[in-house]
Design an enzyme around this catalytic site. Structure first.
Site, PDB file in Angstrom:
ATOM      1  N   LYS A 176       0.805  -1.335  -0.034  1.00 42.84           N
ATOM      2  CA  LYS A 176       0.002   0.019  -0.068  1.00 42.84           C
ATOM      3  C   LYS A 176       0.916   1.289  -0.029  1.00 42.84           C
ATOM      4  O   LYS A 176       1.486   1.553   0.920  1.00 42.84           O
ATOM      5  CB  LYS A 176      -1.093  -0.002   1.188  1.00 42.84           C
ATOM      6  CG  LYS A 176      -1.946   1.168   1.112  1.00 42.84           C
ATOM      7  CD  LYS A 176      -2.633   1.092   2.572  1.00 42.84           C
ATOM      8  CE  LYS A 176      -3.728   2.126   2.116  1.00 42.84           C
ATOM      9  NZ  LYS A 176      -3.287   3.399   1.922  1.00 42.84           N
ATOM     10  N   HIS A 199     -26.931 -17.462  18.843  1.00 42.46           N
ATOM     11  CA  HIS A 199     -27.742 -18.693  18.676  1.00 42.46           C
ATOM     12  C   HIS A 199     -27.902 -18.844  17.132  1.00 42.46           C
ATOM     13  O   HIS A 199     -28.068 -17.825  16.299  1.00 42.46           O
ATOM     14  CB  HIS A 199     -29.111 -18.690  19.078  1.00 42.46           C
ATOM     15  CG  HIS A 199     -28.994 -18.635  20.841  1.00 42.46           C
ATOM     16  ND1 HIS A 199     -29.633 -19.533  21.519  1.00 42.46           N
ATOM     17  CD2 HIS A 199     -28.560 -17.844  21.486  1.00 42.46           C
ATOM     18  CE1 HIS A 199     -29.739 -19.564  22.735  1.00 42.46           C
ATOM     19  NE2 HIS A 199     -28.902 -18.450  22.876  1.00 42.46           N
TER      20      HIS A 199
END
Length: 850
Positions: free
Chosen positions: A266, A660
């Site tokens: 970068k 869940h």
């Protein structure tokens, strides 16, 4: 030498090598002072995590053919303020450095041991003299520990126990314990679980370049293949304007999941797109501005390429004396119209000679670009190198070279003129503590900090020098909390040195300015790209507040508001404890969450307050969380998926305690890939009955020809999980799977009625166990493996082996306080064969109905 110990005599005397698996070779090596398994001429060190009577960490430094050893009860810390007791113990043989295993009961040091860290060390003082004087200063270069450390003896030598203290010296690797606790963040064996892309935090400013396994990725196409690939692209005239593809900022290398990635440097520069057409080259900025006139000499270099029409994509930089990009030098080049030293690194070619290449895979486009540049590369026009390997290693190397970071790109990705997930950027940032000298208001929100005015003192003393402001890295709640904290120290007088102070009123249109000065008693930890020539920091990002009533922490670049708030009064566990639990098990829990609809159990007031399920987005605003296609569950709002580290930690920041999941994945939403039997004990059921019930359920499943796996529920019971193959054409839908589980439970209740009941409800299961089959219906969910439970104690649902069942003491045997330590000594994954299991229910249903 003043050391009175005979090398390894104590080691031999304390052990019965007929019983212990520890190395019996107790002879010291030749005193060459060169490392046994380390690089030639270097000294090795190891830290072994030892679950003896009390958990501790054994620091061992190679010297004179043995391992000098200290037992550190709390383990090492990167925080220089943390002084850790380190008791000198007997010298160990060099062969001990690789020992992992269990020392039997009634043997010296009985308990489990793993290699927690290893690497090389370098003494910064005379070691023999330091052992006599009671002071050792040394550098470590390990997989987890790095930088300068010190051991200081706090009692006279010769006593029964010789206590020292171990602490981190202040250097580039030091950071506060509130921001990073290495023993909690990285608790595992470096032999059994080497650090890789899912490593959640690296405290070091870079990494060990020698450890980076990245190799340059060269073009894999020959000249004929390149020509064929180019000819396969559709005919299209290059457009007059083109927006570049942009990279999405990723929080950590964990976001770069799977294989098939290339990594590029970068560059700290300006984006440029070169447009070929009408016999000339025009150089455009990212925003589309024509800068050709500003870079005439560079445009002339581009004209040497044999291109009639098209677009090339790259980055403009000025290289410093060390060969790395220098952003200030680039700005000065444009400001002074002296652009002759500007270099362009090219990395993509969306259009070329009448062909639209955007749909071709990235590595094919790179091969085409490389072929076109061949023979034309110069000091000013270069191909950006791409590297293969894991993102964490490449990023560590880039940071060590003091580069800005890396860009990770999917090899098979197309070119898109927008910000996408197929290009991810990972940044290197320096991190330092700065003194807060004041704050500015956020004009759009009364009562929130807009930015912090930062200062530093030369050599830690003297006048406070202003080094810039930081205004990013927190949310609105944290901004309000910080303002309340700082308001307690507000003063009318600026604490900054008059010659190096911010200009009053520069950040506000209000008369008299919008700054508030504070006494310099609060510090903040800030990440930033670099220092400017005038002594200010570039691209600062807030990480943590330190000082009186600090109210913000920041794991994994996610601001955690109110980290010290107690969420479980029974244990004193805090919100930050919960966040760090999920941070430390991200690589374990995410495979159980990714690709599945998830329901979240949120507890804004902790486990003792109101809890509520959340199945849909409802403007949660959690970075990384995915809202699924509403068509997956017609008639309901979009469901959620937590499939990455950023979303996982973001959920914990938003007070999510439990996760869940459905029994099916998004790609096959109507075909469950598991059956769950939830053993829910009624009133009066002893734990031994729950263990017995689990074995009976397993026995039934065995008779039906089904393999099953076990986990604690984190609450009162156990979960027996049966994986099923949902990829086959004969796979069953939810109704059929639920019907099978109901019949299996009814069979248990009919066969052993004194133990089991097939109907829910408290009155039905007094003294008995309800095996919950209802969880196998469409839309039903079960607490995921490694999820915490929102109940006193904050238990965790933990996968365990069937062999471990007799030793379990309850469904909440482990909590977020101790589960991670248990996992670090887990030699074998108890669910190792779960994902490879390819069983179906067809034969089991026939046997059950027979």
């Amino acid at each position: 030498m003043a050391e009175k110990r005979q090398p390894l005599a104590d080691y031999r005397a304390r052990r019965d090598f007929a019983l212990t698996p520890e190395p019996a070779d107790a002879r010291p090596k030749a005193a060459s002072r060169k490392g046994g398994g380390a690089a030639p001429g270097s000294l090795s060190f190891v830290v072994q995590k030892h679950a003896a009577t009390r958990l501790h960490y054994d620091l061992r430094l190679e010297w004179n053919g043995v391992l000098l050893s200290w037992a550190v009860p709390k383990g090492p810390s990167f925080d220089p303020a943390e002084k850790r007791i380190a008791v000198r113990t007997e010298d160990h043989p060099l062969s001990y450095a690789t020992f992992e295993g269990t020392i039997p009961a009634r043997q010296y040091g009985a308990g489990e041991m793993i290699v927690w860290d290893r690497g090389t060390w370098r003494p910064e003082v005379d070691v023999d003299r330091g052992l006599v004087d009671g002071k050792l200063v040394f550098s470590l270069d390990g997989e987890k520990l790095a930088g300068l450390w010190e051991l200081v003896r706090i009692r006279k030598p010769g006593e029964k126990q010789e206590p020292w203290i171990l602490f981190k010296k202040r250097d580039a690797w030091a950071q506060p314990l509130a921001a990073y606790d290495v023993v909690r963040a990285l608790p595992d064996s470096v032999i059994a679980r080497p650090l890789g892309p899912l490593r959640t935090r690296d405290p070091r400013a870079g990494g060990n370049e020698a450890k980076a396994k990245a190799t340059p990725a060269t073009a894999v196409l020959d000249a004929v293949a390149v020509a064929a690939a180019l000819a396969s692209a559709p005919l299209a005239e290059a457009p007059a304007r083109l927006s570049p593809q942009l990279a999405t900022l990723a929080a950590s290398p964990a976001a770069v999941r799977g294989e098939g990635w290339l990594h590029e440097i970068k560059f700290d520069g300006y984006r440029v797109l070169a447009h070929y057409g009408a016999g000339k080259v025009r150089l455009h900025t990212r925003q589309g501005h024509d800068w050709t006139a500003k870079m005439k000499s560079l445009a002339a270099v581009f004209e040497t390429l044999e291109i009639e029409s098209g677009w090339l994509d790259g980055e403009l930089v000025v290289l410093g004396a060390d060969g790395t990009p220098n952003f200030n030098a680039l700005q000065n080049a444009f400001d002074g119209a002296a652009t002759g030293g500007i270099v362009c690194f090219l990395f993509d070619v969306p259009f070329l000679d009448g062909r639209d290449l955007r749909a071709l895979p990235l590595d094919t486009r790179r091969a085409i670009l490389q072929a076109r540049l061949e023979g034309h590369e110069t000091e000013r026009l270069r191909l950006s190198a791409a590297f293969e390997g894991d993102a964490a290693s490449v990023l560590a190397s880039a940071c060590r070279m003091r580069l800005e970071g890396i860009v990770c790109k999917r090899r098979d990705s197309a070119y898109a003129s927008k910000r996408t997930g197929s290009w991810l950027k990972l940044k290197c940032q320096r991190r330092e503590r700065f003194v807060v000298g004041g704050w500015t208001d956020r004009e759009a929100a009364v009562g929130e900090v807009g930015s912090l005015l930062l200062g530093t003192r030369e050599a830690g003393s003297g006048p406070l020098r202003w080094v810039g402001n930081v205004g990013t890295g927190w949310d609105a709640r944290a901004a309000a909390s910080m303002r309340r904290t700082l308001a307690a120290f507000e003063t009318d007088r600026s604490p900054f040195d008059a010659d190096h102070a911010p200009e009053r009123g520069r950040w506000s249109r209000k008369a008299g300015g919008g700054e508030h000065w504070v006494r310099p008693v609060v510090e903040v930890e800030v990440g930033f790209a670099e220092w400017t020539p005038d002594g200010h920091i570039r691209h600062p990002v807030f990480h943590a507040l330190h000082g009186p009533d600090a109210a913000v922490a920041k794991p994994l670049s996610v601001a955690i508001s109110h980290p010290t708030r107690v969420i479980d009064a029974s244990t004193g566990l805090t919100k930050l404890d919960l966040v760090r639990w999920y941070e430390s098990v991200a690589d374990r829990i995410l495979p159980h969450l990714a690709g599945r609809p998830v329901s979240l159990v949120r507890g804004p007031s902790g486990v003792g307050g109101t809890l509520f399920f959340q199945k849909h987005g409802e403007k949660l605003g959690i970075p990384g969380i995915v809202e699924l296609d509403p068509a997956l569950w017609p008639g309901h709002p979009a469901m959620l998926e937590v499939g990455n580290v950023e979303a996982l930690i973001g959920c914990a920041q938003m007070n999510v305690i439990e996760f869940h999941t459905w029994n099916s994945i998004v790609g096959r939403i109507d075909r469950p890939d598991r059956v769950i039997f939830d053993l829910d004990p009624g009133e009066g059921v002893a734990w031994a009955q729950v263990q017995e019930a689990a074995l009976l359920v397993r026995a039934l499943l065995d008779e039906l020809g089904l393999a099953s796996w076990l986990k604690t529920s984190g609450g009162k019971g156990l979960h027996v999980v049966v994986p099923i193959d949902a990829t086959k054409r004969s796979s069953l839908d939810y109704d059929a799977v639920k019907a099978f589980s109901r019949r299996a439970v009814q069979h248990l209740a009919k066969t052993i009625p004194q133990r089991f009941v097939a109907r829910s409800g408290g009155a039905n299961r007094v003294g008995r166990i309800f095996v919950d089959w209802i969880r196998n219906g469409r839309g039903a969910t079960t607490a995921a493996a490694f999820s915490a439970r929102a109940r006193p104690g904050l238990g965790v649902s933990m996968p365990v082996s069937w062999e471990a069942l007799p030793s379990l003491t309850g469904g909440a045997q482990w909590s977020i306080a101790d589960a991670r330590e248990h996992l670090s000594f887990e030699a074998v994954d108890p669910w190792a064969g779960y994902r490879a299991c390819r069983q179906t229910l067809a034969a089991a249903i026939r046997r059950l109905d027979a």
